[in-house]
Motif scaffolding. Structure first.
Motif, PDB file in Angstrom:
ATOM      1  N   ARG A 235       0.830  -1.211   0.000  1.00 35.51           N
ATOM      2  CA  ARG A 235       0.000   0.000   0.000  1.00 35.51           C
ATOM      3  C   ARG A 235       0.863   1.259   0.000  1.00 35.51           C
ATOM      4  O   ARG A 235       0.537   2.259  -0.642  1.00 35.51           O
ATOM      5  N   GLY A 236       1.983   1.212   0.703  1.00 31.43           N
ATOM      6  CA  GLY A 236       2.894   2.354   0.700  1.00 31.43           C
ATOM      7  C   GLY A 236       3.838   2.365  -0.480  1.00 31.43           C
ATOM      8  O   GLY A 236       4.215   3.424  -0.988  1.00 31.43           O
ATOM      9  N   ALA A 237       4.203   1.168  -0.947  1.00 28.06           N
ATOM     10  CA  ALA A 237       5.242   1.057  -1.973  1.00 28.06           C
ATOM     11  C   ALA A 237       4.758   1.466  -3.363  1.00 28.06           C
ATOM     12  O   ALA A 237       5.509   2.085  -4.128  1.00 28.06           O
ATOM     13  N   LEU A 238       3.536   1.142  -3.718  1.00 24.14           N
ATOM     14  CA  LEU A 238       3.072   1.406  -5.088  1.00 24.14           C
ATOM     15  C   LEU A 238       3.044   2.898  -5.419  1.00 24.14           C
ATOM     16  O   LEU A 238       3.611   3.316  -6.440  1.00 24.14           O
ATOM     17  N   LEU A 259      -5.987 -10.025  -3.874  1.00 23.05           N
ATOM     18  CA  LEU A 259      -5.841  -8.872  -2.987  1.00 23.05           C
ATOM     19  C   LEU A 259      -4.747  -7.934  -3.481  1.00 23.05           C
ATOM     20  O   LEU A 259      -4.925  -6.714  -3.538  1.00 23.05           O
ATOM     21  N   GLU A 260      -3.589  -8.508  -3.844  1.00 22.37           N
ATOM     22  CA  GLU A 260      -2.491  -7.707  -4.394  1.00 22.37           C
ATOM     23  C   GLU A 260      -2.918  -7.062  -5.708  1.00 22.37           C
ATOM     24  O   GLU A 260      -2.702  -5.875  -5.937  1.00 22.37           O
ATOM     25  N   ASP A 261      -3.510  -7.871  -6.589  1.00 26.72           N
ATOM     26  CA  ASP A 261      -3.835  -7.390  -7.931  1.00 26.72           C
ATOM     27  C   ASP A 261      -4.845  -6.250  -7.879  1.00 26.72           C
ATOM     28  O   ASP A 261      -4.743  -5.276  -8.633  1.00 26.72           O
ATOM     29  N   ARG A 262      -5.813  -6.355  -6.968  1.00 29.59           N
ATOM     30  CA  ARG A 262      -6.801  -5.281  -6.832  1.00 29.59           C
ATOM     31  C   ARG A 262      -6.135  -3.971  -6.411  1.00 29.59           C
ATOM     32  O   ARG A 262      -6.481  -2.895  -6.893  1.00 29.59           O
ATOM     33  N   MET A 263      -5.175  -4.074  -5.505  1.00 32.47           N
ATOM     34  CA  MET A 263      -4.473  -2.884  -5.024  1.00 32.47           C
ATOM     35  C   MET A 263      -3.667  -2.252  -6.165  1.00 32.47           C
ATOM     36  O   MET A 263      -3.679  -1.028  -6.353  1.00 32.47           O
ATOM     37  N   VAL A 264      -2.970  -3.087  -6.938  1.00 31.04           N
ATOM     38  CA  VAL A 264      -2.186  -2.599  -8.081  1.00 31.04           C
ATOM     39  C   VAL A 264      -3.112  -1.934  -9.098  1.00 31.04           C
ATOM     40  O   VAL A 264      -2.846  -0.816  -9.576  1.00 31.04           O
ATOM     41  N   LYS A 265      -4.196  -2.609  -9.412  1.00 33.68           N
ATOM     42  CA  LYS A 265      -5.159  -2.082 -10.392  1.00 33.68           C
ATOM     43  C   LYS A 265      -5.661  -0.708  -9.965  1.00 33.68           C
ATOM     44  O   LYS A 265      -5.722   0.225 -10.780  1.00 33.68           O
ATOM     45  N   ARG A 266      -5.993  -0.574  -8.674  1.00 31.02           N
ATOM     46  CA  ARG A 266      -6.557   0.685  -8.177  1.00 31.02           C
ATOM     47  C   ARG A 266      -5.541   1.823  -8.292  1.00 31.02           C
ATOM     48  O   ARG A 266      -5.866   2.910  -8.774  1.00 31.02           O
ATOM     49  N   VAL A 267      -4.315   1.583  -7.841  1.00 31.70           N
ATOM     50  CA  VAL A 267      -3.293   2.634  -7.864  1.00 31.70           C
ATOM     51  C   VAL A 267      -2.994   3.069  -9.301  1.00 31.70           C
ATOM     52  O   VAL A 267      -2.952   4.266  -9.612  1.00 31.70           O
ATOM     53  N   LEU A 268      -2.788   2.101 -10.185  1.00 29.98           N
ATOM     54  CA  LEU A 268      -2.456   2.453 -11.573  1.00 29.98           C
ATOM     55  C   LEU A 268      -3.632   3.150 -12.259  1.00 29.98           C
ATOM     56  O   LEU A 268      -3.447   4.122 -13.003  1.00 29.98           O
ATOM     57  N   ALA A 269      -4.858   2.676 -11.997  1.00 30.93           N
ATOM     58  CA  ALA A 269      -6.038   3.286 -12.630  1.00 30.93           C
ATOM     59  C   ALA A 269      -6.232   4.724 -12.155  1.00 30.93           C
ATOM     60  O   ALA A 269      -6.558   5.615 -12.953  1.00 30.93           O
ATOM     61  N   PRO A 289      -3.894  12.791 -16.792  1.00 31.19           N
ATOM     62  CA  PRO A 289      -3.374  11.528 -16.253  1.00 31.19           C
ATOM     63  C   PRO A 289      -1.849  11.574 -16.115  1.00 31.19           C
ATOM     64  O   PRO A 289      -1.169  12.163 -16.951  1.00 31.19           O
ATOM     65  N   GLU A 290      -1.334  10.982 -15.045  1.00 39.00           N
ATOM     66  CA  GLU A 290       0.117  10.858 -14.861  1.00 39.00           C
ATOM     67  C   GLU A 290       0.661   9.641 -15.593  1.00 39.00           C
ATOM     68  O   GLU A 290       1.825   9.618 -15.998  1.00 39.00           O
ATOM     69  N   LEU A 291      -0.177   8.615 -15.701  1.00 42.56           N
ATOM     70  CA  LEU A 291       0.264   7.335 -16.268  1.00 42.56           C
ATOM     71  C   LEU A 291      -0.563   6.961 -17.485  1.00 42.56           C
ATOM     72  O   LEU A 291      -1.733   7.352 -17.608  1.00 42.56           O
ATOM     73  N   ARG A 292       0.056   6.176 -18.353  1.00 42.67           N
ATOM     74  CA  ARG A 292      -0.652   5.509 -19.454  1.00 42.67           C
ATOM     75  C   ARG A 292      -0.549   4.012 -19.198  1.00 42.67           C
ATOM     76  O   ARG A 292       0.557   3.479 -19.016  1.00 42.67           O
ATOM     77  N   LEU A 293      -1.684   3.340 -19.139  1.00 45.50           N
ATOM     78  CA  LEU A 293      -1.664   1.898 -18.900  1.00 45.50           C
ATOM     79  C   LEU A 293      -1.124   1.167 -20.128  1.00 45.50           C
ATOM     80  O   LEU A 293      -1.498   1.482 -21.265  1.00 45.50           O
ATOM     81  N   LEU A 294      -0.237   0.214 -19.910  1.00 49.34           N
ATOM     82  CA  LEU A 294       0.404  -0.521 -21.008  1.00 49.34           C
ATOM     83  C   LEU A 294      -0.204  -1.907 -21.208  1.00 49.34           C
ATOM     84  O   LEU A 294       0.120  -2.592 -22.176  1.00 49.34           O
ATOM     85  N   THR A 295      -1.058  -2.313 -20.275  1.00 48.94           N
ATOM     86  CA  THR A 295      -1.710  -3.625 -20.406  1.00 48.94           C
ATOM     87  C   THR A 295      -3.218  -3.406 -20.385  1.00 48.94           C
ATOM     88  O   THR A 295      -3.706  -2.501 -19.701  1.00 48.94           O
ATOM     89  N   ARG A 296      -3.932  -4.237 -21.112  1.00 47.62           N
ATOM     90  CA  ARG A 296      -5.398  -4.188 -21.064  1.00 47.62           C
ATOM     91  C   ARG A 296      -5.831  -5.116 -19.940  1.00 47.62           C
ATOM     92  O   ARG A 296      -5.728  -6.327 -20.057  1.00 47.62           O
ATOM     93  N   GLY A 297      -6.277  -4.531 -18.847  1.00 49.91           N
ATOM     94  CA  GLY A 297      -6.564  -5.357 -17.675  1.00 49.91           C
ATOM     95  C   GLY A 297      -5.260  -5.983 -17.190  1.00 49.91           C
ATOM     96  O   GLY A 297      -4.189  -5.397 -17.300  1.00 49.91           O
ATOM     97  N   SER A 298      -5.366  -7.182 -16.646  1.00 48.07           N
ATOM     98  CA  SER A 298      -4.149  -7.875 -16.216  1.00 48.07           C
ATOM     99  C   SER A 298      -3.852  -9.002 -17.190  1.00 48.07           C
ATOM    100  O   SER A 298      -4.764  -9.649 -17.696  1.00 48.07           O
ATOM    101  N   GLU A 299      -2.568  -9.206 -17.464  1.00 55.74           N
ATOM    102  CA  GLU A 299      -2.149 -10.281 -18.361  1.00 55.74           C
ATOM    103  C   GLU A 299      -1.795 -11.529 -17.557  1.00 55.74           C
ATOM    104  O   GLU A 299      -1.241 -11.431 -16.459  1.00 55.74           O
ATOM    105  N   GLN A 300      -2.129 -12.688 -18.110  1.00 59.83           N
ATOM    106  CA  GLN A 300      -1.799 -13.953 -17.459  1.00 59.83           C
ATOM    107  C   GLN A 300      -0.736 -14.687 -18.270  1.00 59.83           C
ATOM    108  O   GLN A 300      -0.506 -14.376 -19.441  1.00 59.83           O
TER     109      GLN A 300
END
Length: 328
Positions: A235-238, A259-269, A289-300
């Motif tokens: 939560r602090g690191a991202l 749980l991790e992925d949701r946190m990552v998704k929220r911060v990047l979004a 926006p500060e960021l441009r997302l490079l993946t569509r959703g999460s990649e597996q």
């Protein structure tokens, strides 16, 4: 931390294979290629991703963080040929800002997080991460500090333990397990993983065991996250990692549970969204926006990678690029 899994017994063939190595290298390359660049590997592990990035980019400086002293030592040996271009630091990833300040690095061109438990930790019987082999209930990624899994089991009140199992393990039978733990520890404190596995077999209904995977998987995951404060650290690191990126810098995150992925998704979004009020017709200066997302959703991971490295089966990869500087 280089090579990951959620539980499991450490398949010999899967050992030390960095997850999504090709894709990670591909996503970071535009920010690192052909110039003096700095990348932070926030979860160095055994240095698999780091070794590949240093080999591919001869002008790259790598800052590698890990909380596990044994991982740092082994990664240091692996990266010895690049020692003049590496800074390996014993730190949890939420200290990324402090570490960069101490090194005098104002901004970086790439950040990689490979979350979860590493092969090194999972495959070392004495660390107690795996429910498949009997060991002391330790589960500390940094064995030099903090409470162990046994401490959590033996001291947490039933509601507190149930919350940990429910939130971090997404365990349906959290209350039942916590009550069983309390009854068992009143007779003798927990010390070994086999004691906990036996209790979990007795506590989780047979019907659920048949369909829900190993009954210990979720509880072991929950204890590991609690012992190591993983979600608090993330939560602090991202946000700190995004803040550290130079213009054009990229962040890549490999997560291994929801749980991790949701946190990552929220911060990047959030950082990829405008902060201009929605009812205004034009973008306010400094609110884009500060960021441009490079993946569509999460990649597996693809089938071929999972076949070669079963630990890639649960990975969720997200990445973004900094497209706007933010005034300090």
């Amino acid at each position: 931390m280089g090579q990951h899994a959620e539980g499991g017994s450490g398949q010999a063939g899967a050992k030390h294979v960095p997850v999504a190595l090709t894709r990670v290298a591909e996503l970071l390359a535009p920010a690192l290629s052909g110039r003096p660049a700095v990348v932070v590997d926030a979860t160095l592990g055994l240095g698999g991703h780091a070794a590949a990035l240093l080999a591919e980019h001869p002008q790259l400086t790598l800052v590698g963080l890990d909380r596990d002293p044994q991982a740092l030592e082994l990664a240091g040996r692996r990266l010895a040929a690049h020692a003049d271009r590496t800074h390996l630091v014993h730190a949890v990833y939420d200290r990324i800002t402090d570490v960069l300040d101490e090194l005098g690095i104002p901004a970086v061109d790439g950040v990689l997080f490979d979350l979860g438990v590493s092969s090194l930790q999972l495959d070392a019987d004495e660390r107690g991460f795996s429910y498949a082999r009997d060991a002391d209930l330790d589960m500390r990624m940094d064995p030099t500090t903090g409470p162990t899994a046994a401490d959590v089991l033996n001291t947490y009140a039933v509601p507190q333990l149930a919350r940990v199992l429910r939130e971090y393990g997404e365990e349906r039978f959290a209350g039942r397990i916590a009550s069983a733990v309390a009854r068992r520890r009143a007779q003798a404190p927990f010390q070994r993983s086999s004691e906990l596995v036996e209790l979990l077999y007795d506590s989780v209904p047979a019907a659920s065991r048949r369909t829900g995977g190993h009954p210990a998987k979720r509880t072991f995951q929950a204890l590991r996250i609690e012992v190591n404060g993983e979600l608090e650290a993330l939560r602090g690191a991202l946000p700190a990692a995004v803040d550290a990126l130079a213009l054009g810098g990229r962040i890549v995150v490999l997560a291994y549970h929801s749980l991790e992925d949701r946190m990552v998704k929220r911060v990047l979004a959030e950082r990829a969204s405008s902060t201009t009020p929605v009812d205004l017709p034009v973008e306010l200066p400094g609110h884009g926006p500060e960021l441009r997302l490079l993946t569509r959703g999460s990649e597996q991971a693809g089938e071929d990678e999972v076949a070669e490295n079963p630990r890639a089966a649960s990975v969720r990869l997200r990445a973004a690029e900094r497209i706007r500087e933010v005034a300090a």
